[in-house]
Design an enzyme around this catalytic site. Structure first.
Site, mmCIF file in Angstrom:
data_model
loop_
_atom_site.group_PDB
_atom_site.id
_atom_site.type_symbol
_atom_site.label_atom_id
_atom_site.label_comp_id
_atom_site.label_asym_id
_atom_site.label_seq_id
_atom_site.Cartn_x
_atom_site.Cartn_y
_atom_site.Cartn_z
ATOM 1 N N GLY A 18 65.592 -2.535 -19.465
ATOM 2 C CA GLY A 18 64.786 -3.606 -20.049
ATOM 3 C C GLY A 18 65.572 -4.453 -21.042
ATOM 4 O O GLY A 18 65.329 -5.664 -21.169
ATOM 5 N N ASN A 19 66.565 -3.840 -21.714
ATOM 6 C CA ASN A 19 67.292 -4.584 -22.750
ATOM 7 C C ASN A 19 68.239 -5.639 -22.177
ATOM 8 O O ASN A 19 68.769 -6.466 -22.903
ATOM 9 C CB ASN A 19 68.044 -3.633 -23.694
ATOM 10 C CG ASN A 19 69.243 -2.987 -23.035
ATOM 11 O OD1 ASN A 19 69.293 -2.841 -21.813
ATOM 12 N ND2 ASN A 19 70.212 -2.587 -23.845
ATOM 13 N N LYS A 32 62.172 2.783 -11.721
ATOM 14 C CA LYS A 32 63.322 1.954 -11.338
ATOM 15 C C LYS A 32 64.622 2.746 -11.237
ATOM 16 O O LYS A 32 65.490 2.425 -10.415
ATOM 17 C CB LYS A 32 63.475 0.756 -12.282
ATOM 18 C CG LYS A 32 64.117 1.076 -13.616
ATOM 19 C CD LYS A 32 65.369 0.261 -13.835
ATOM 20 C CE LYS A 32 66.138 0.599 -15.083
ATOM 21 N NZ LYS A 32 65.640 1.428 -16.117
ATOM 22 N N LYS A 78 51.309 6.469 -14.446
ATOM 23 C CA LYS A 78 52.144 5.411 -15.037
ATOM 24 C C LYS A 78 51.268 4.297 -15.631
ATOM 25 O O LYS A 78 50.572 3.585 -14.902
ATOM 26 C CB LYS A 78 53.049 4.851 -13.916
ATOM 27 C CG LYS A 78 53.827 3.641 -14.275
ATOM 28 C CD LYS A 78 55.104 3.978 -15.006
ATOM 29 C CE LYS A 78 55.818 2.698 -15.420
ATOM 30 N NZ LYS A 78 56.716 2.883 -16.539
HETATM 31 P P1 ADP Z 1 65.368 1.295 -19.811
HETATM 32 O O1 ADP Z 1 64.620 0.028 -19.945
HETATM 33 O O2 ADP Z 1 66.837 1.080 -19.871
HETATM 34 O O3 ADP Z 1 64.930 2.153 -18.658
HETATM 35 P P2 ADP Z 1 64.112 3.319 -21.537
HETATM 36 O O4 ADP Z 1 63.531 3.010 -22.875
HETATM 37 O O5 ADP Z 1 63.192 3.622 -20.411
HETATM 38 O O6 ADP Z 1 65.082 2.099 -21.178
HETATM 39 O O7 ADP Z 1 65.125 4.549 -21.659
HETATM 40 C C1 ADP Z 1 66.212 4.529 -22.576
HETATM 41 C C2 ADP Z 1 65.808 5.154 -23.913
HETATM 42 O O8 ADP Z 1 65.651 6.562 -23.788
HETATM 43 C C3 ADP Z 1 66.846 5.063 -24.990
HETATM 44 O O9 ADP Z 1 66.856 3.794 -25.595
HETATM 45 C C4 ADP Z 1 66.425 6.188 -25.962
HETATM 46 O O10 ADP Z 1 65.603 5.667 -26.971
HETATM 47 C C5 ADP Z 1 65.575 7.107 -25.103
HETATM 48 N N1 ADP Z 1 65.997 8.511 -25.029
HETATM 49 C C6 ADP Z 1 65.141 9.549 -24.823
HETATM 50 N N2 ADP Z 1 65.773 10.712 -24.772
HETATM 51 C C7 ADP Z 1 67.105 10.444 -24.930
HETATM 52 C C8 ADP Z 1 68.277 11.256 -24.961
HETATM 53 N N3 ADP Z 1 68.217 12.575 -24.810
HETATM 54 N N4 ADP Z 1 69.474 10.639 -25.143
HETATM 55 C C9 ADP Z 1 69.542 9.303 -25.299
HETATM 56 N N5 ADP Z 1 68.462 8.477 -25.281
HETATM 57 C C10 ADP Z 1 67.245 9.036 -25.094
HETATM 58 MG MG MG Z 2 62.992 3.066 -18.419
#
Ligand code: ADP
Ligand code: MG
Length: 310
Positions: free
Chosen positions: A10-11, A211, A127
């Site tokens: 998402g970023n 995704k 979801k």
């Molecule tokens: P994306 O949009 O890239 O799928 P998500 O928010 O779904 O992003 O997943 C990435 C996030 O997962 C990271 O930004 C972090 O906050 C979180 N996260 C949860 N558990 C962990 C972990 N064990 N190590 C690193 N990040 C983690």
């Molecule tokens: Mg995600």
């Protein structure tokens, strides 16, 4: 050149504090592209992306305008989001590629993904998607539409939909031939549009494929050697967010499965990325990298990122 799949998070299109205007998202896409476009010199790349905020916006627009134009079902909204995000990524990436003088074009493939009609997820929707509703509105919707609604961490009521396991990328042959012909292919956006097969016909269903799992399935179907998952963290951590958190630099599939069982990776964020890594490698993938776009270069020099091996 080897084929690889890069899943952007998402970023890549929105950062905290962004409003989500088209202009802003294209600028974010260009920033992401500037960090990662060097990789296009060395690999045939398929790019996948999430669609959570964007499809949420489309659902909200449908909801607000429902008395004027007929609201579209979730599979159609998913298709809309693939087109919209594909376009914004193409614009942002094109600019970055031009400045690298790379002779490569991007193309977006509207992608359907086959799921199993008997997937247990259809009996247990989990979801959350779309807008938040009050308790009263939620009750109305449950009565009128039969949606499953849940209370989402104190923020209001939300629709939940099934998240079935992706089985097969319907457009895989088109994706392979475009990659073989030098295109960077944007595909399986938002995990892909879930379709079931009935008497030989494909039927779109209301659900959301994760995704990261969609990216792993794409990797398997096109014979990709590597899966790269770009997100908001440079590395995967054990005890994430706690005082004793430790980064993982390199890990094998057995070890990461063990960490998964111990509960180190949150469901809905890092959890699915780890499951995607396990799935990709179990199907013959050579390695998986989880890192941020900004750290991709360092990760390839083994100075950053989390690498997962068979
Ligand atoms: P994306 O949009 O890239 O799928 P998500 O928010 O779904 O992003 O997943 C990435 C996030 O997962 C990271 O930004 C972090 O906050 C979180 N996260 C949860 N558990 C962990 C972990 N064990 N190590 C690193 N990040 C983690
Ligand atoms: Mg995600």
């Amino acid at each position: 050149m080897d084929k690889i799949v890069i899943a952007v998070g998402g970023n890549a299109l929105q950062r905290p504090g962004d409003k989500g205007t088209a202009k802003e998202q294209m600028k974010r896409a260009q920033e992401t592209a500037e960090s990662i476009s060097w990789i296009f010199d060395n690999y045939q790349v398929a790019l996948t992306h999430g669609n959570g905020p964007q499809v949420g916006m489309i659902l909200l627009q449908n909801e607000q305008a429902k008395d004027i134009v007929p609201p579209m079902p979730l599979d159609v909204c998913g298709a809309e989001s693939q087109g919209m995000i594909g376009y914004m990524l193409e614009q942002g990436f094109n600019n970055a590629i031009k400045s690298r003088k790379l002779n490569k074009d991007l193309i977006t493939i509207l992608t359907r993904v086959e799921v199993d009609e008997n997937d247990p997820a259809f009996k247990n929707p989990t979801k959350p998607i779309g807008p938040f509703y009050t308790r009263f509105q939620a009750q109305e919707i449950i009565r009128e539409k039969g949606w499953k609604m849940v209370e989402d961490s104190g923020r209001g009521w939300r629709r939940v939909v099934p998240s079935p396991e992706p089985m097969k990328i319907i457009e895989k042959d088109a994706i392979i031939s475009l990659m073989d012909n030098g295109f960077i292919v944007i595909a399986v956006g938002g995990g892909g549009i879930p379709v079931i097969r009935r008497n030989g016909n494909l039927i779109g269903v209301e659900g959301v494929i994760d995704k990261d799992l969609g990216a792993a399935t794409l990797g398997k179907d096109i014979g990709a050697k590597e899966l790269i998952i770009l997100t908001a963290v440079e590395k995967v951590y054990l005890n994430y967010g706690k005082e004793n958190q430790v980064p993982i630099d390199s890990v094998n599939i057995k070890e990461i499965q063990e960490y998964y069982k111990q509960g180190h990776f949150k469901p809905g964020s890092m959890g699915p990325k780890i499951l995607a890594a396990i799935k990709f490698i179990s199907n013959g993938g050579r390695k998986v990298l989880i890192t941020s776009p900004e750290s991709l270069k360092d990760a390839f020099e083994e100075k950053n990122g989390t690498w997962i091996y068979p």
